[in-house]
Design a protein around this motif. Structure first.
Motif, short mmCIF file in Angstrom:
data_model
loop_
_atom_site.label_atom_id
_atom_site.label_comp_id
_atom_site.label_asym_id
_atom_site.label_seq_id
_atom_site.Cartn_x
_atom_site.Cartn_y
_atom_site.Cartn_z
N GLY A 40 -4.39 3.09 -5.52
CA GLY A 40 -5.23 1.96 -5.15
C GLY A 40 -5.18 0.85 -6.17
O GLY A 40 -5.26 -0.34 -5.83
N ILE B 167 -3.56 4.14 1.48
CA ILE B 167 -4.00 4.49 2.82
C ILE B 167 -3.89 6.00 2.95
O ILE B 167 -2.78 6.56 2.90
CB ILE B 167 -3.16 3.79 3.90
CG1 ILE B 167 -3.30 2.26 3.78
CG2 ILE B 167 -3.56 4.26 5.30
CD1 ILE B 167 -2.39 1.49 4.72
N GLU B 168 -5.01 6.68 3.09
CA GLU B 168 -5.03 8.14 3.18
C GLU B 168 -4.96 8.58 4.64
O GLU B 168 -5.67 8.04 5.49
CB GLU B 168 -6.29 8.70 2.53
CG GLU B 168 -6.40 8.41 1.04
CD GLU B 168 -7.67 8.96 0.44
OE1 GLU B 168 -7.65 10.08 -0.08
OE2 GLU B 168 -8.71 8.27 0.52
N VAL B 169 -4.10 9.54 4.93
CA VAL B 169 -4.01 10.09 6.28
C VAL B 169 -4.15 11.60 6.19
O VAL B 169 -3.69 12.24 5.24
CB VAL B 169 -2.68 9.70 6.96
CG1 VAL B 169 -2.59 8.21 7.15
CG2 VAL B 169 -1.48 10.20 6.18
N ALA C 267 -5.63 8.47 -4.46
CA ALA C 267 -6.10 7.24 -3.81
C ALA C 267 -6.54 6.23 -4.87
O ALA C 267 -6.25 5.03 -4.76
CB ALA C 267 -7.24 7.54 -2.85
N CYS D 137 -0.93 11.78 1.91
CA CYS D 137 -1.29 12.89 2.80
C CYS D 137 -1.23 14.20 2.02
O CYS D 137 -0.24 14.45 1.34
CB CYS D 137 -0.34 12.94 3.99
SG CYS D 137 -0.67 14.25 5.19
N ALA E 117 0.83 -1.21 0.00
CA ALA E 117 0.00 0.00 0.00
C ALA E 117 0.86 1.26 0.00
O ALA E 117 1.98 1.26 0.50
CB ALA E 117 -0.92 0.00 1.21
N LEU F 204 4.13 6.71 10.06
CA LEU F 204 3.99 5.55 9.17
C LEU F 204 5.21 5.42 8.25
O LEU F 204 5.59 4.31 7.87
CB LEU F 204 2.71 5.69 8.34
CG LEU F 204 1.40 5.45 9.09
CD1 LEU F 204 0.21 5.86 8.23
CD2 LEU F 204 1.26 3.99 9.50
N ILE G 266 0.96 5.21 1.29
CA ILE G 266 0.33 6.19 2.17
C ILE G 266 0.30 7.55 1.46
O ILE G 266 1.23 7.91 0.74
CB ILE G 266 1.03 6.30 3.54
CG1 ILE G 266 2.53 6.52 3.39
CG2 ILE G 266 0.77 5.06 4.37
CD1 ILE G 266 3.24 6.77 4.73
N GLY H 102 -2.86 -0.68 -3.45
CA GLY H 102 -3.62 -0.18 -2.31
C GLY H 102 -3.17 1.20 -1.89
O GLY H 102 -2.04 1.61 -2.15
#
Length: 256
Positions: free
Chosen positions: A141, A147-149, A137, A130, A126, A158, A128, A145
């Motif tokens: 994705g 992962i949004e923060v 995404a 931000c 994945a 992370l 990340i 994959g």
């Protein structure tokens, strides 16, 4: 989207390779000539990848730009470039803050950070992102994959995870070296270690509500060999030292 890369190294190559492995993918890609060998290989393999004359030409030809230059030269490279207000800029540079990047790419208004890994070439791992960005995404994705923060501090924490790849392989290499020293053929040692650690990587999926310390306890049989290795490493301060190193890496990423 017309996607450009300022900096054409291993990570840029991995993203392009993963992207172009998707069925029917035709996104135009422009790469900088910074690494001539990698740029030429990407252009040779994929007909919709072209090499720009320089970094500014990447910006001039693209609406979405990923920054993949080494942090040591990022300020020098970026301050010479002319960004447009409509540029969508995604920084892949872990050790420069979002605010720092935004200042370097002004007047570009849409600026974010992402941290994909080389395994993205095989659509694994994945990324990340931000701040949350629906376009990125969706993009990442599809490549393993996303992962949004929403918080830079969370992103920085992370990011520390990604500092452990070389040590992980050194750990496996130490096991492999020992096994081979006992007369086991190299191909058998490698095959067995690879199989076992692939299985262990999936173990957390079987107990999604438990943490990794729970798994450590589950795999520790009283009086067994797992307990011995864990106990002796703990007694020698291996995990305490490891935690201290992670703290120093986090300080570096966060700019401390």
């Amino acid at each position: 989207m017309k996607l450009g890369f300022v900096g054409t190294g291993t990570l840029s190559s991995a993203i392009v390779t993963g992207l172009k492995s998707l069925p029917g993918e035709t996104t135009p890609v422009v790469v900088s000539p910074r690494n001539e060998e990698i740029a030429a290989e990407l252009a040779r393999r994929y007909p919709d990848v072209c090499i720009a004359a320089d970094n500014q030409a990447v910006l001039d030809q693209c609406d979405t730009v990923m920054l993949a230059v080494r942090p040591q030269i990022a300020h020098e490279v970026l301050k010479e470039l002319r960004f447009r207000p409509d540029h969508h800029v995604v920084s892949l540079i872990a050790t420069i803050s979002l605010e720092g990047i935004a200042g370097l790419v002004a007047p570009a208004a849409r600026v974010g950070k992402a941290l994909p890994m080389p395994m993205i070439a095989r659509l694994q791992g994945a990324t990340i992102i931000c701040p949350p960005d629906p376009i990125m995404a969706t993009f990442f994705g599809r490549l393993g994959g996303a992962i949004e923060v929403g918080d830079q501090a969370e992103f920085d924490a992370l990011s520390v995870v990604t500092a452990n790849y070389a040590s992980y392989f050194k750990y496996l290499g130490t096991i492999d070296t020992f096994v081979r020293s006992q007369g086991v053929a190299g191909d058998k040692s490698r095959a067995y270690i690879t199989s076992i650690y692939k299985a262990l990587a999936n173990a957390s999926d079987t107990v999604p509500d438990e943490d990794f310390m729970h798994l450590s306890q589950e795999y520790t049989t009283r009086g067994g060999i797992n307990e011995q290795v864990l106990r002796e490493l703990t007694e020698h301060g291996a995990f305490e030292t490891f935690a201290e190193v992670l703290g120093r890496v986090h300080q570096r990423i966060a700019g401390g």
